[in-house]
Design a protein around this motif. Structure first.
Motif, short mmCIF file in Angstrom:
data_model
loop_
_atom_site.label_atom_id
_atom_site.label_comp_id
_atom_site.label_asym_id
_atom_site.label_seq_id
_atom_site.Cartn_x
_atom_site.Cartn_y
_atom_site.Cartn_z
N VAL A 17 0.75 -1.06 0.01
CA VAL A 17 0.02 -0.17 -0.12
C VAL A 17 0.84 1.13 -0.10
N TRP A 18 1.91 1.33 0.84
CA TRP A 18 2.92 2.42 0.83
C TRP A 18 3.63 2.56 -0.55
N GLN A 19 4.02 1.53 -1.08
CA GLN A 19 4.56 1.69 -2.64
C GLN A 19 3.65 2.46 -3.56
N LEU A 20 2.20 2.13 -3.30
CA LEU A 20 1.24 3.03 -4.34
C LEU A 20 1.08 4.49 -3.70
N VAL A 21 0.99 4.54 -2.45
CA VAL A 21 0.57 5.84 -2.04
C VAL A 21 1.54 6.67 -1.39
N GLY A 22 2.75 6.00 -1.17
CA GLY A 22 3.74 6.87 -0.68
C GLY A 22 4.59 7.94 -1.34
N GLY A 23 4.35 8.03 -2.63
CA GLY A 23 4.95 9.12 -3.53
C GLY A 23 4.29 10.27 -3.38
N SER A 71 3.30 14.30 5.50
CA SER A 71 2.75 15.31 5.84
C SER A 71 2.85 16.26 4.71
N TYR A 72 1.80 17.18 4.37
CA TYR A 72 1.82 18.16 3.95
C TYR A 72 0.92 19.32 4.08
N LEU A 88 -0.52 11.41 6.12
CA LEU A 88 -0.89 10.36 5.28
C LEU A 88 -0.08 9.19 5.85
N VAL A 89 -0.61 8.22 6.94
CA VAL A 89 0.49 7.09 7.30
C VAL A 89 -0.33 5.85 6.79
N ARG A 100 -3.65 -0.80 7.62
CA ARG A 100 -4.65 0.28 8.08
C ARG A 100 -3.94 1.77 7.83
N VAL A 101 -4.67 2.29 6.84
CA VAL A 101 -4.41 3.72 6.37
C VAL A 101 -5.13 4.42 6.88
N GLU A 102 -4.49 5.48 7.81
CA GLU A 102 -5.03 6.63 8.39
C GLU A 102 -4.71 8.36 7.68
N TRP A 103 -5.78 8.82 7.43
CA TRP A 103 -5.50 10.37 6.57
C TRP A 103 -5.96 11.30 7.60
N THR A 104 -5.17 11.99 8.25
CA THR A 104 -5.59 13.17 9.34
C THR A 104 -5.32 14.56 8.70
N GLY A 105 -6.09 15.49 9.28
CA GLY A 105 -5.96 16.90 8.87
C GLY A 105 -6.14 17.69 10.21
N THR A 106 -5.75 18.98 10.11
CA THR A 106 -5.62 19.94 11.17
C THR A 106 -5.98 21.27 10.37
N PHE A 107 -6.82 22.13 10.64
CA PHE A 107 -7.03 23.51 9.98
C PHE A 107 -7.91 24.22 10.69
N THR A 108 -7.55 25.53 10.29
CA THR A 108 -8.48 26.53 10.89
C THR A 108 -9.56 27.00 9.93
#
Length: 151
Positions: A17-23, A71-72, A88-89, A100-108
């Protein structure tokens, strides 16, 4: 600051999975909403074009291949938020064949309430992970079919 997280188990090894999403430039490979990505600044900035022609510019803030995480931040986007940071982890799942893929965001939120901004990004993350799941499982079916034909 508001935050949201979406998590999904994917029936594939964490490394695959990381091979696909990690780039940092790989979104078009698994996220239909983003058909185009161009890298700039030595690969640290990506300019994305969504399926409606909207432009999103993001900066890679951190990358950890061993932890299968990056992180971006958003530099430019049509979203009603500021101070956006997302991670993205890809974690090991409950067994060796599950990630287990986790996508987290913080923002105002900017011009909208917290609930509306959270709902927007939670939907983006949830739909993105569903697209990742579909891409991975479609690839597994194709690979299995090829294996059966070549045996």
């Amino acid at each position: 600051m508001a935050t949201t997280t979406a998590t999904l188990d994917i029936p594939a090894s964490p490394d695959s999975v990381w091979q696909l999403v990690g780039g940092f430039d790989s979104l078009p490979d698994w996220l239909p909403y983003i058909p185009t990505s161009r890298l700039g600044e030595g690969g640290r900035v990506r300019t994305l074009t969504n399926e409606d022609g909207g432009v999103i510019v993001e900066r890679l803030e951190s990358f950890d291949d061993k932890a299968r995480s990056y992180s971006y931040s958003i530099l430019q986007a049509p979203f009603p938020v500021t101070d956006y940071l997302s991670t993205l982890v890809v974690h090991a799942g409950p067994d060796a064949t599950t990630a287990r893929v986790e996508w987290t965001g913080t923002f105002t939120p900017d011009g909208v309430g917290d609930d509306e901004a959270v709902a927007l990004f939670h939907g983006i993350y949830r739909d993105g992970l569903a697209a990742l799941h579909a891409t991975i499982t479609a690839g597994a079916r194709i690979t299995a079919g090829l294996s059966q034909r070549t045996v």
